[in-house]
Write a protein that holds these residues in place. Structure first.
Motif, mmCIF file in Angstrom:
data_model
loop_
_atom_site.group_PDB
_atom_site.id
_atom_site.type_symbol
_atom_site.label_atom_id
_atom_site.label_comp_id
_atom_site.label_asym_id
_atom_site.label_seq_id
_atom_site.Cartn_x
_atom_site.Cartn_y
_atom_site.Cartn_z
ATOM 1 N N SER A 151 0.822 -1.214 0.000
ATOM 2 C CA SER A 151 0.000 0.000 0.000
ATOM 3 C C SER A 151 0.857 1.265 0.000
ATOM 4 O O SER A 151 0.523 2.241 -0.673
ATOM 5 N N VAL A 152 1.959 1.249 0.745
ATOM 6 C CA VAL A 152 2.874 2.390 0.723
ATOM 7 C C VAL A 152 3.373 2.618 -0.710
ATOM 8 O O VAL A 152 3.369 3.743 -1.211
ATOM 9 N N ALA A 153 3.755 1.527 -1.387
ATOM 10 C CA ALA A 153 4.281 1.658 -2.753
ATOM 11 C C ALA A 153 3.199 2.156 -3.713
ATOM 12 O O ALA A 153 3.458 2.985 -4.596
ATOM 13 N N ILE A 154 1.990 1.662 -3.551
ATOM 14 C CA ILE A 154 0.881 2.087 -4.413
ATOM 15 C C ILE A 154 0.607 3.581 -4.230
ATOM 16 O O ILE A 154 0.478 4.336 -5.202
ATOM 17 N N GLU A 155 0.535 4.014 -2.983
ATOM 18 C CA GLU A 155 0.261 5.423 -2.714
ATOM 19 C C GLU A 155 1.437 6.305 -3.140
ATOM 20 O O GLU A 155 1.239 7.436 -3.582
ATOM 21 N N ALA A 156 2.655 5.784 -3.015
ATOM 22 C CA ALA A 156 3.826 6.540 -3.472
ATOM 23 C C ALA A 156 3.742 6.770 -4.986
ATOM 24 O O ALA A 156 4.149 7.818 -5.492
ATOM 25 N N GLY A 157 3.190 5.790 -5.706
ATOM 26 C CA GLY A 157 2.979 5.955 -7.145
ATOM 27 C C GLY A 157 1.944 7.044 -7.425
ATOM 28 O O GLY A 157 2.107 7.838 -8.363
ATOM 29 N N GLU A 158 0.901 7.094 -6.601
ATOM 30 C CA GLU A 158 -0.118 8.140 -6.795
ATOM 31 C C GLU A 158 0.437 9.521 -6.449
ATOM 32 O O GLU A 158 0.114 10.516 -7.104
ATOM 33 N N LEU A 159 1.291 9.551 -5.442
ATOM 34 C CA LEU A 159 1.953 10.821 -5.103
ATOM 35 C C LEU A 159 2.817 11.289 -6.279
ATOM 36 O O LEU A 159 2.788 12.447 -6.689
ATOM 37 N N LEU A 160 3.559 10.350 -6.842
ATOM 38 C CA LEU A 160 4.423 10.681 -7.978
ATOM 39 C C LEU A 160 3.598 11.159 -9.174
ATOM 40 O O LEU A 160 4.048 11.994 -9.971
ATOM 41 N N GLU A 161 2.386 10.627 -9.290
ATOM 42 C CA GLU A 161 1.522 11.013 -10.419
ATOM 43 C C GLU A 161 1.225 12.520 -10.414
ATOM 44 O O GLU A 161 0.999 13.107 -11.471
ATOM 45 N N PHE A 164 3.285 14.654 -10.147
ATOM 46 C CA PHE A 164 4.427 15.274 -10.825
ATOM 47 C C PHE A 164 4.751 14.565 -12.145
ATOM 48 O O PHE A 164 5.856 14.657 -12.642
ATOM 49 N N GLN A 165 3.759 13.831 -12.700
ATOM 50 C CA GLN A 165 4.070 12.985 -13.854
ATOM 51 C C GLN A 165 4.569 13.773 -15.071
ATOM 52 O O GLN A 165 5.567 13.417 -15.666
ATOM 53 N N GLU A 204 -2.309 12.788 -1.396
ATOM 54 C CA GLU A 204 -1.572 11.547 -1.645
ATOM 55 C C GLU A 204 -0.475 11.337 -0.607
ATOM 56 O O GLU A 204 -0.212 10.200 -0.196
ATOM 57 N N VAL A 224 0.362 8.045 1.846
ATOM 58 C CA VAL A 224 1.673 7.419 2.051
ATOM 59 C C VAL A 224 1.988 7.370 3.549
ATOM 60 O O VAL A 224 2.353 6.319 4.102
#
Lengths: 93, 93, 93, 93
Positions: free
Chosen positions: B18-28, B30-31, B44, B48
């Motif tokens: 879940s941390v990794a999934i949310e980290a991906g959404e956080l990164l989004e 700044f995509q 987001e 995390v």
């Protein structure tokens, strides 16, 4: 941190990338089996938290407050009577 | 959280995912450009942090202490006189 | 691969975790600056692709076909006349 | 793709971020249980592959060749007689 002049690399975007990178390393503790080594997890979790808190600081966000705000919203999306004992996503409840 | 019986899904492995999934959404946030929308980032980042803190709690780790321990070790790997103003990884200093 | 008996670790879930872990390592090539070292990128990209293709194989999915199907759907969500020169997400066009 | 002028957003760094973001969405198919929905997995896997192949293309890397090169190196690090039936990382064999 300040004494190493690292703030220049700490744009919000770089910090968000760093959170994702460290989250990958945290996940690596569980890559092939479900039981991660506690010390390694502690180490990688510390990195995730450090970058996440640096990002909050960089954007003048209060970590506790954004967590509370988000949990409140989640609470509204997943009413207790419907969500109890389920992991269904809210739009499918 | 307790009142929804969600602990059953919160194995350390699931929380790390879940941390990794949310980290991906956080990164989004700044995509495609370096300036993320502050409110979306707050949202987001809260996710995390929430999962990261749930994982710490699940493993009886004190967030502040693991951060301090890790920073101390980083401080030893990147001595001020060598690391000042650089982003070089410690094994290349 | 077969000769090392590694299939037992290659559940779809483990492969998805591995894709995410390697994607984090790929991102690390760009952690502090926008220009990644080409050889390191090649190396990490190869890992992402390897696990992604193993996952496709594990689920009997044809990589080329799922890419074509998805691109077709994206093409419908982002009509040329609207999406030209923009990075806006489709639900905001 | 060309007809939408999207190449301008496709810097190697943006593509690497996109691979990580999509890898997070792929992982989300397995967030709370180990069996992901095959159609959703196909969809997210297609996104990972698309961005990974765009990145290869952007850097003039031949996907098949970098995979072969990497597998060859892995084969050298994990000799069959030692690695058989194990998921131990090579530096601990």
């Amino acid at each position: 941190m300040a004494e190493r002049d690292w703030e220049q690399f700490h744009s919000p975007e770089n910090l968000a990338k760093s959170v994702a990178i460290e989250a990958g390393e945290l996940l690596e503790c569980f890559q092939w089996d479900a039981a991660g080594d506690r010390d390694e997890v502690a180490d990688e979790l510390a990195d995730v938290l450090t970058y996440a808190l640096l990002l909050a600081d960089r954007l003048d966000l209060d970590p506790e407050q954004i967590i509370r705000t988000k949990l409140k919203r989640t609470g509204e999306k997943y009413p207790v009577e419907k969500a109890k004992g389920r992991s269904t996503k809210y739009d499918r409840l």
